[in-house]
Design a protein around this motif. Structure first.
Motif, PDB file in Angstrom:
ATOM      1  N   MET A 291       0.824  -1.209   0.000  1.00  0.00           N
ATOM      2  CA  MET A 291       0.000   0.000   0.000  1.00  0.00           C
ATOM      3  C   MET A 291       0.857   1.257   0.000  1.00  0.00           C
ATOM      4  N   ALA A 292       1.960   1.224   0.750  1.00  0.00           N
ATOM      5  CA  ALA A 292       2.849   2.386   0.788  1.00  0.00           C
ATOM      6  C   ALA A 292       3.438   2.658  -0.587  1.00  0.00           C
ATOM      7  N   ARG A 293       3.827   1.597  -1.274  1.00  0.00           N
ATOM      8  CA  ARG A 293       4.392   1.759  -2.623  1.00  0.00           C
ATOM      9  C   ARG A 293       3.363   2.340  -3.576  1.00  0.00           C
ATOM     10  N   ARG A 294       2.157   1.803  -3.544  1.00  0.00           N
ATOM     11  CA  ARG A 294       1.116   2.300  -4.440  1.00  0.00           C
ATOM     12  C   ARG A 294       0.643   3.696  -4.041  1.00  0.00           C
ATOM     13  N   SER A 295       0.751   4.008  -2.747  1.00  0.00           N
ATOM     14  CA  SER A 295       0.398   5.360  -2.304  1.00  0.00           C
ATOM     15  C   SER A 295       1.322   6.405  -2.914  1.00  0.00           C
ATOM     16  N   GLU A 296       2.570   6.014  -3.182  1.00  0.00           N
ATOM     17  CA  GLU A 296       3.494   6.951  -3.825  1.00  0.00           C
ATOM     18  C   GLU A 296       3.009   7.313  -5.227  1.00  0.00           C
ATOM     19  N   TYR A 297       2.334   6.391  -5.875  1.00  0.00           N
ATOM     20  CA  TYR A 297       1.683   6.691  -7.151  1.00  0.00           C
ATOM     21  C   TYR A 297       0.428   7.535  -6.919  1.00  0.00           C
ATOM     22  N   MET A 298      -0.379   7.110  -5.966  1.00  0.00           N
ATOM     23  CA  MET A 298      -1.690   7.725  -5.756  1.00  0.00           C
ATOM     24  C   MET A 298      -1.578   9.201  -5.373  1.00  0.00           C
ATOM     25  N   TYR A 299      -0.578   9.508  -4.549  1.00  0.00           N
ATOM     26  CA  TYR A 299      -0.419  10.886  -4.092  1.00  0.00           C
ATOM     27  C   TYR A 299       0.752  11.585  -4.762  1.00  0.00           C
ATOM     28  N   ALA A 300       1.451  10.877  -5.680  1.00  0.00           N
ATOM     29  CA  ALA A 300       2.526  11.458  -6.492  1.00  0.00           C
ATOM     30  C   ALA A 300       3.598  12.096  -5.629  1.00  0.00           C
TER      31      ALA A 300
END
Length: 698
Positions: free
Chosen positions: A206-215
């Motif tokens: 989730m942390a990795r994908r959050s870097e995409y989600m919140y740029a």
């Protein structure tokens, strides 16, 4: 993404049309600035441990300050631009008052809002943001502006997502982050279980994908990140947690019975399932809403203030049924049902509505209309997806058939897909009811991306031919098709035997980056834009360095079972099953456990806890106490809870630190080699695993 990416004519034309699809509503801009008392007096907020590291940057969003929706640059969807202008309004705001108690909000200091209510003897803080540093700065703004030095005596978490509790220790920075004696922390029942399971068990992914989600790694600006729809972005400071002392719906806070209810005192009529409490002189009526925006969530009403807090169940955007960062699929039917319940229970007696994101609303009719339309939206998503599911349509097909909300919903800005989207929410409803398989046996055993890429590229005549076809699609504005074509070439390179000329591969990646960029420029949804633009950056430059948030409080709050659940999901099962045909039984004795606290009351019990963990068939099995069927214990490990917590925070140094603590006598083990046999099967995730390019074996 390519430095020279200009918005294409197709994107410019698309964006030009968007702003005219919904009537202008200037009232949102009036509401977003209403009650403004003070604005941020610093350009940025810095890490408490490294004063050179920015965890929240006000100045990065200067391009949005005081802007006009009509001046939207062509590289941004005008609807998203408008939302960015609204969420960029930052500062301390007066929301409402009853003469004795006042509601304030600090907005624009994180993805979420911090709400502060003045009680009879102290402060009540609702949702202390996502990190220590932003919560500390928000409280400082409040105190300096109002000159209110009253102590914080109560904290309320509306729900179990990190941006609503992560800053809790920052409220007490003057006390080293330690809670004062007597602090009461309220949360919905199930809060701690869900907060830990989301942020620890599936936390790395989730942390990795959050870097995409919140740029997190994108520049802010018209060619980069302009917000996330729900707010600008999420802060990158230290995540903390003060565990709840009082659970609404827990042992000591049960629904208020009819014979204990007074309508003159609580304003609203009694109904089953309401929890009436008086917190520092402020009357509060809680409504639990499990399974809505979070598994553990609650709305609450303030009778004296005629104010309603809707947590994150009603915001100025369509929310996520399934977050793009990953989460459990939410229940839009339950969401709609609880909104109906809130409208029927509180609507007639509410003059002010505020939430954990965005700006408040005022006026009974305005509030009821807003809540009703949000309710209708989630009901529509659920019911129409189910209608088409039962007619044989798949999630992808449903999203293509229902491209727009009905006019009565679509005419409101607050129903637009800035955070959730109609497309991915409809697919999420399909996933909730039907699952990943669409029923077509051709999709029952799909090839993985690398093998699929090799086969598709070969069948289409090779990388150069695919690149040529993708260029034609790009020139025609068929960006979705171009992205699919180029993705096959990129992933085919994950097969060492598949050869692609380096110049061709570079051209493929540059074109894919531009395709992603154009899709990002046209996206109304903030998180879609962030995913596309981050993907554009990563396909060319590779994964960027992960941002560390720290989460030691979450680890310390884990139960023993949760600790070993986290260990179990890290075991290399295939390797362990092959090499260890006989079970390995470890007995753990954990000393110095703090007493369990139920509703603020320490429970009697021993500070020593015992459990049995058995490695068998590639699985690590946890049993509380002695496992009567496991057979002979192969090793006994005795350590303090503090030592166990330090091991949990060790990451890839787990075994090294375990051996060191054994050598120093901090941990006792009667057979170190047996313990290390189990530990050698532990694996640790890559914090920056690739997403838009093939994964490599480690």
């Amino acid at each position: 993404m390519p430095e020279s990416s200009e918005p294409s004519p197709f994107v410019k034309a698309h964006n030009q049309e968007v702003i005219n699809t919904i009537p202008p509503t200037p009232g949102d801009f009036e509401d977003a600035t209403r009650g403004l008392l003070a604005q941020p007096d610093v350009p940025a907020i810095y890490s408490k441990d490294d004063k050179s590291t920015v965890v929240w940057n006000f100045s990065a969003y200067d391009f949005l300050q005081g802007g006009d929706p009509a001046d939207c640059p062509p590289s941004v969807n005008p609807s998203l631009w408008r939302q960015g202008l609204l969420t960029a309004v930052a500062g301390l705001f007066h929301v409402t008052s009853d003469g004795l108690h006042t509601v304030y909000q600090v907005r624009g200091y994180d993805l979420s809002n911090m709400t502060i209510i003045t009680g009879d003897t102290g402060l009540i803080v609702i949702d202390p943001l996502a990190s220590y540093e932003t919560a500390q700065a928000a409280l400082k703004l409040f105190r300096e502006t109002t000159e209110n030095t009253a102590p914080i005596k109560h904290v309320i978490y509306t729900h179990s997502h990190v941006d609503h509790f992560g800053g809790s220790r920052g409220l007490f920075a003057d006390n080293g982050g330690n809670a004062p004696e007597g602090l009461r922390v309220y949360a919905p029942t199930g809060f701690l279980e869900h907060a830990i399971s989301e942020n620890v068990l599936a936390g790395p992914a989730m942390a990795r994908r959050s870097e995409y989600m919140y740029a997190a790694n994108l520049d802010k600006g018209p060619r980069g990140q302009v917000g996330a729809g729900l707010g600008l972005t999420i802060s990158t400071g230290e995540v903390t947690l003060l565990p709840p002392t009082d659970y609404i719906g827990g042992e000591l806070h049960q629904p208020t019975p009819r014979d204990k209810w007074s309508t003159s005192e609580w304003v609203i009529d009694w109904r089953p399932g309401l929890y009436a409490l008086t917190i520092d002189g402020v009357k509060v009526v809680f409504q639990l809403t499990p399974g809505t925006e979070a598994p553990a969530e609650m709305n609450f009403y303030f009778p004296q203030l005629k104010a309603l807090c809707m947590a994150e169940n009603a915001t100025h955007t369509m929310h996520n049924i399934l977050s793009l960062r990953g989460a459990q699929v939410r229940d839009p039917h339950a969401w709609s049902k609880y909104l109906t319940e809130a409208i029927q229970t509180f609507g007639e007696h509410t003059d002010t509505e505020f939430a954990s994101h965005h700006w408040p609303r005022w006026g009974k009719e305005n509030i009821v209309e807003f809540l009703s339309n949000q309710r209708d939206m989630y009901a529509y998503l659920n019911d129409q997806a189910l209608r088409l599911i039962d007619d044989g349509y798949t999630g992808i097909e449903i999203a293509e058939k229902l491209e727009k909300l009905p006019r009565g919903l679509a005419e409101h800005w607050y129903d637009q897909g800035y955070y959730g989207s109609l497309s991915h929410n409809l697919k999420a409803v399909y996933q909730r009811y039907i699952g990943w398989f669409d029923g077509n046996p051709a999709h029952l055993w799909d090839l993985p991306p690398v093998k699929s890429g090799v086969q598709y590229v070969a069948a289409m005549g090779g990388p150069e031919q695919v690149l040529s076809t993708a260029r034609q699609a790009h020139e025609a504005g068929e960006y979705r098709w171009a992205a699919e074509l180029l993705n096959h070439v990129v992933f085919a390179t994950g097969d060492p035997a598949f050869q692609v000329d380096p110049k061709t591969l570079e051209a493929v990646k540059l074109l894919q980056a531009d395709v992603f960029t154009q899709l990002g420029y046209g996206a109304e949804n903030g998180t879609w834009r962030n995913f596309y633009l981050t993907g554009a950056q990563e396909v060319v430059k590779g994964p960027q360095k992960a941002i560390e948030h720290g989460a030691s409080d979450l680890v310390r709050s884990m139960s023993l079972e949760q600790f070993f659940m986290a260990m179990a999901k890290s075991i290399d099962g295939p390797k362990a099953a092959e090499e260890q045909r006989d079970p390995i039984v470890l007995r753990w004795v954990v000393t110095g456990n703090p007493p369990e606290v139920v509703e603020g009351v320490p429970q009697p019990g021993t500070p020593d806890r015992e459990c049995t963990v058995t490695l068998r068939n590639g699985a690590l099995i946890y049993v509380e106490g002695r496992d009567l069927l496991a057979g002979r214990t192969d090793a006994t490990i005795t350590l303090s809870r503090a030592a166990l917590d330090q091991l949990a925070l060790s990451g890839h140094l787990f075994t090294v630190n375990f051996d060191k603590e054994v050598k120093e006598g901090v941990i006792q083990v009667d057979d170190l080699s047996v313990a290390n046999t189990v530990f050698r099967y532990l694996t640790f995730p890559r914090p920056s695993f690739p997403i838009v390019t093939p994964k490599t074996d480690r």
